[in-house]
Design an enzyme around this catalytic site. Structure first.
Site, PDB file in Angstrom:
ATOM      1  N   MET A 312       1.004  -1.190   0.571  1.00 45.25           N
ATOM      2  CA  MET A 312       0.236  -0.372  -0.015  1.00 45.25           C
ATOM      3  C   MET A 312       1.226   1.422  -0.196  1.00 45.25           C
ATOM      4  SD  MET A 312      -3.352   1.012   2.250  1.00 45.25           S
ATOM      5  CE  MET A 312      -4.079  -0.278   2.462  1.00 45.25           C
ATOM      6  N   TRP A 315       2.311   1.837  -3.335  1.00 47.07           N
ATOM      7  CA  TRP A 315       1.383   2.289  -4.250  1.00 47.07           C
ATOM      8  C   TRP A 315       1.482   3.552  -4.407  1.00 47.07           C
ATOM      9  CZ3 TRP A 315      -3.874   3.429  -2.576  1.00 47.07           C
ATOM     10  CH2 TRP A 315      -4.710   4.377  -3.966  1.00 47.07           C
ATOM     11  N   HIS A 316       1.186   4.354  -3.791  1.00 46.35           N
ATOM     12  CA  HIS A 316       0.737   5.545  -3.192  1.00 46.35           C
ATOM     13  C   HIS A 316       1.800   6.201  -3.683  1.00 46.35           C
ATOM     14  CE1 HIS A 316      -2.023   5.119   0.316  1.00 46.35           C
ATOM     15  NE2 HIS A 316      -2.645   6.091  -0.092  1.00 46.35           N
ATOM     16  N   GLY A 317       2.989   5.818  -3.778  1.00 50.60           N
ATOM     17  CA  GLY A 317       4.218   6.720  -4.554  1.00 50.60           C
ATOM     18  C   GLY A 317       5.698   5.674  -3.824  1.00 50.60           C
TER      19      GLY A 317
END
Length: 389
Positions: A312, A315-317
């Protein structure tokens, strides 16, 4: 205004217990042209190519799955499905912030839908491949950019169902209310916190440097802005969906009243957290248990949490503060699990009353807000500002 006018024929049709699938398809195309036209034309082209290729992938895997069920074919299908998203997420880190040419607004949420479909095809839950419905599901315009993340079978049930007039009127009333509430959230409350307060508080926090009350204020102001802005948009999406006769799942359920961090993730960005839980955490835990790689159920659960929130975070960066944010929540849930097990074992010795429940909510709220401070990247900004002085 365009969306309001476009919804009128859909409202009338639903009131007469009809479905205008052809009109909904035209509206989707028109909305996408408005969203990805003009200076964003390259994103529109990327979207079209991406959806065409991914739908072909889903079709190929569906046809294969009817004849056989070899695990490595399934894994290849999932990897191929997520490769574009991985490229889009990694490119800014590799090329100094430059966005990938294959990226477009909403690629994450469409990818989640695609992977979910592939997994459900493998499980045998999706019995039939329907081209038009699949494309409508992936490109459903109220949720295309930022969710909520729907499930194919749930969406298809609403898409094909002709609602009784009374039930649709109830949905229409809720839809209008959600849009109104979303308007208040996003354009009044989030505007106050994000546009008026946040820049001033941020400047003062930078001026004072280090740990200060201004930094604490920034933490709370940013958390409120993040929630009301995102929840406001989600309410717009859900409200529009309801007006169209499709009960898209809610994304938020009073998350700041959660008594612990596990319950928080059952209330915050729920469609995303449930997606990660069902398609990553549960499947990883089941795989480890099936292969008997680890005996301890607690260790398996903890490994699942670490894997889940690391993914997660990435995924955000691909930046340190997103990754630390993920690890922070993984550790918080592991500690929460330890406490819940201890509490269950010593339930007669640990008080449970109104005060302890209020304290639990207060503590969880502050832990979450601190995690959002990490997520904001403001600590990185402060560090850079300190070095540059």
């Amino acid at each position: 205004m365009f969306i309001t006018l476009a919804l009128i024929p859909i409202i009338i049709a639903n009131l007469y217990e009809k479905k205008l699938h052809w009109y909904q398809s035209i509206s989707t195309v028109a909305f996408l042209l408005l969203s990805f036209g003009g200076i964003k034309w390259h994103q529109g082209i990327a979207l079209i190519i991406y959806v065409v290729l991914e739908v072909i992938l889903i079709k190929i895997y569906y046809e294969y799955r009817k004849r056989a069920n070899v695990s490595w074919i399934f894994y290849i299908a999932v990897i191929v499905a997520i490769i574009p998203l991985v490229i889009v997420k990694i490119t800014p880190a590799v090329y100094g912030g430059k966005a990938s040419i294959i990226g477009f607004l909403g690629i994450s949420y469409i990818t989640f839908k695609i992977v979910g479909m592939i997994m459900e095809i493998r499980d045998g839950a999706i019995k039939e491949f329907k081209l038009r419905q699949t494309v409508e599901f992936l490109l459903f315009f109220p949720t295309i950019s930022s969710g909520p993340i729907d499930r194919y079978r749930r969406f298809l049930g609403d898409y094909d169902k002709k609602l009784p007039q009374k039930k649709y009127l109830d949905m229409l009333e809720k839809g209008v209310w959600y849009i109104f509430l979303g308007f208040v959230y996003k354009f009044f409350i989030a505007y106050f916190f994000g546009t008026i307060l946040l820049p001033q508080v941020g400047q003062n926090a930078l001026a004072h440097g280090g740990i200060s009350w201004w930094l604490v204020a920034y933490m709370y102001v940013y958390s409120m802005d993040l929630f009301f802005d995102f929840a406001g948009y989600s309410l717009f999406a859900v409200g529009t969906s309801y007006i169209m006769g499709i009960a898209t799942p809610m994304n938020f359920n009073k998350p700041f009243s959660a008594p612990n961090i596990k319950e928080f993730w059952n209330r915050w960005h729920m469609t995303l957290s449930f997606w990660f839980r069902d398609y990553i955490y549960m499947r990883l835990v089941f795989f480890i248990m099936k292969k008997k790689l680890i005996k301890s159920k607690i260790t398996i659960a903890n490994l699942g949490y670490l894997t889940l929130f690391l993914i997660m975070g990435f995924w955000h960066g691909v930046t340190w503060y997103y990754i630390v944010y993920g690890l922070f929540h993984a550790c918080a849930i592991i500690i929460c699990d330890m406490w819940l097990r201890f509490k269950k074992k010593h339930r007669d010795q640990i008080p449970s009353n109104r005060f302890t429940k209020m304290f639990a909510v207060f503590l969880t709220f502050n832990i979450v807000c601190f995690s959002f401070l990490i997520f904001s990247g403001f600590l990185n900004t402060m560090l850079v500002h300190h070095i540059m002085k």
